[in-house]
Scaffold this motif. Structure first.
Motif, short mmCIF file in Angstrom:
data_model
loop_
_atom_site.label_atom_id
_atom_site.label_comp_id
_atom_site.label_asym_id
_atom_site.label_seq_id
_atom_site.Cartn_x
_atom_site.Cartn_y
_atom_site.Cartn_z
N ASN A 1 13.18 10.99 7.94
CA ASN A 1 12.95 12.57 8.05
C ASN A 1 12.23 12.96 9.29
O ASN A 1 11.81 13.82 9.83
CB ASN A 1 11.78 12.62 6.77
N GLU B 1 13.04 16.41 1.59
CA GLU B 1 14.09 16.78 2.44
C GLU B 1 13.20 16.83 3.81
O GLU B 1 14.02 16.45 4.88
CB GLU B 1 14.70 18.04 2.23
N GLY B 2 12.14 17.21 4.23
CA GLY B 2 11.75 17.40 5.38
C GLY B 2 10.50 18.32 5.46
O GLY B 2 9.86 18.60 4.22
N ARG B 3 10.13 18.91 6.33
CA ARG B 3 9.10 19.93 6.57
C ARG B 3 9.41 21.18 7.45
O ARG B 3 10.36 21.02 8.46
CB ARG B 3 7.69 19.21 7.10
N LYS B 4 9.12 22.36 6.97
CA LYS B 4 9.37 23.35 7.61
C LYS B 4 8.12 24.52 8.22
O LYS B 4 7.03 24.10 7.36
CB LYS B 4 10.23 24.34 6.86
N TRP B 5 8.12 24.94 9.26
CA TRP B 5 6.86 25.69 9.49
C TRP B 5 6.67 27.18 8.86
O TRP B 5 7.72 27.86 8.48
CB TRP B 5 6.89 25.95 11.17
N GLU B 6 5.59 27.35 8.45
CA GLU B 6 5.11 28.59 7.73
C GLU B 6 4.20 29.23 8.21
O GLU B 6 2.97 28.37 8.28
CB GLU B 6 4.99 28.23 6.16
N PHE C 1 2.86 23.28 8.56
CA PHE C 1 4.15 22.80 7.87
C PHE C 1 4.03 22.64 6.44
O PHE C 1 2.94 21.99 5.86
CB PHE C 1 4.55 21.17 8.58
N VAL D 1 9.60 20.59 2.02
CA VAL D 1 10.90 21.01 1.65
C VAL D 1 11.39 20.02 0.71
O VAL D 1 11.64 18.80 1.17
CB VAL D 1 11.86 21.50 2.81
#
Length: 336
Positions: free
Chosen positions: A157, A241-246, A257, A260
């Motif tokens: 990841n 799954e991973g990380r996303k920026w919010e 981050f 996900v």
């Protein structure tokens, strides 16, 4: 990460240097890799990045400083590509090496180098690795493959250049029955290491579904058993799954981050009461706490068995488990 011992470092450098010299002095014959395989089999894959840089530098230095043949017939002789060319500075060489090598892999170290090419900065190298992995897996010792897969699944990841097709190549290799069986054995028997993370990524594919109940019952690490029991309770498995920026406040450019998650339904199921019985008797409070959690979630559907399990958990020697047991008793009393 501990720095490798100086003695081991010397052994690696010597083996690489001897291998490189043998290639440089006899460019038409593939040299014996046995000493190199023996010393790399001793290396910790957790230090793979360090060893890759050390070996690449040593190998390149010897090949660069080696004398070239004075007489050349019919132009330049074709370059003999070896497993060490997987870490060449040159992307074309890395790609040609991947398309040239064949199994079985010498050991887990060299297969880990193949897997790392899935995060290579050159797209053609990633493509070549993707196309080569399955054939190498089919021809190699499962233990060597699984050792390298464990490292990859625990860190992929963080591999920013890795695409979904690259991940699928790894998941397809896990679907090989020999690999799945060896991976199950590794997860069950390991007393240390990130086995929960490993299992969480491996169960993206259904290869381990039939083994989930065995992992829940026999895994050495309590957190692994708890993860497996949770999957059996819910009938599904979840992974990162991973990380996303919010953004939390765009006016001040503030954010964070967030994880996900992915999930799928298990293809193997056990009756709820059987899972509850097994998990409630587990030797670890981590697992029993999961059992008590799902007792509370299903109080209204368990009938007279609910009170029996609630009493058992209320008398548990673990405070976090007994707290849940007492809560279950209070909920049953409130429902009367």
């Amino acid at each position: 990460m501990m720095k490798p011992s100086e003695e081991l470092e010397k052994q690696v450098k010597h083996a690489v240097r001897m291998f490189a010299i043998s290639i440089a002095t006899n460019r038409k014959v593939v040299s014996d890799m046995t000493p190199l395989v023996e010393v790399t089999s001793q290396l910790s894959l957790s230090n793979l990045d360090y060893w890759e840089r050390l070996i690449r530098g040593e190998f390149a230095e010897v090949m660069r400083s080696s004398p070239h043949p004075r007489w050349k017939f019919w132009g330049n002789s074709p370059q003999i590509l070896t497993w060490l060319d997987l870490i060449s500075w040159d992307g074309y060489t890395r790609e040609r090496t991947l398309r040239t090598i064949s199994g079985p892999v010498p050991n887990s170290f060299f297969f880990a180098l193949v897997l790392r090419r899935l995060n290579d900065w050159v797209p053609q190298v990633r493509e070549a690795a993707r196309e080569k992995i399955l054939s190498l897996v089919n021809e190699s010792d499962p233990a060597s493959v699984v050792e390298a897969l464990c490292l990859t699944l625990s860190h992929w990841n963080s591999w920013g250049r890795m695409e979904q097709s690259d991940k699928q190549a790894i998941l397809d290799s896990i679907s090989n029955p020999r690999i799945a069986l060896s991976l199950q054995s590794k997860i069950v028997s390991s007393s240390s290491g990130p086995m929960v993370t490993l299992m969480s990524q491996a169960i993206r594919t259904s290869a381990l579904d039939d083994s989930i109940h065995d992992i829940a019952r026999r895994a050495v690490q309590p957190s692994v058993r708890a993860k497996a029991y949770r999957g059996l309770f819910e009938g599904r498995v979840v992974w990162l799954e991973g990380r996303k920026w919010e953004w939390t406040d765009k006016r001040y450019c503030e954010g964070k981050f967030v994880p996900v998650l992915g999930e799928r339904q298990l293809t193997f199921r056990l009756p709820f009461m059987e899972v509850l019985h097994r998990s409630s008797e587990d030797r670890s409070s981590i697992v029993r706490r999961v059992a008590a959690e799902f007792l509370i979630k299903n109080l209204n559907s368990l009938g007279t068995d609910a009170a029996m399990f609630a009493e058992r958990f209320a008398n548990d020697k673990s405070g976090t488990v007994s707290e849940r047991g007492r809560f279950a008793i209070s909920q049953l009393g409130a429902g009367k």
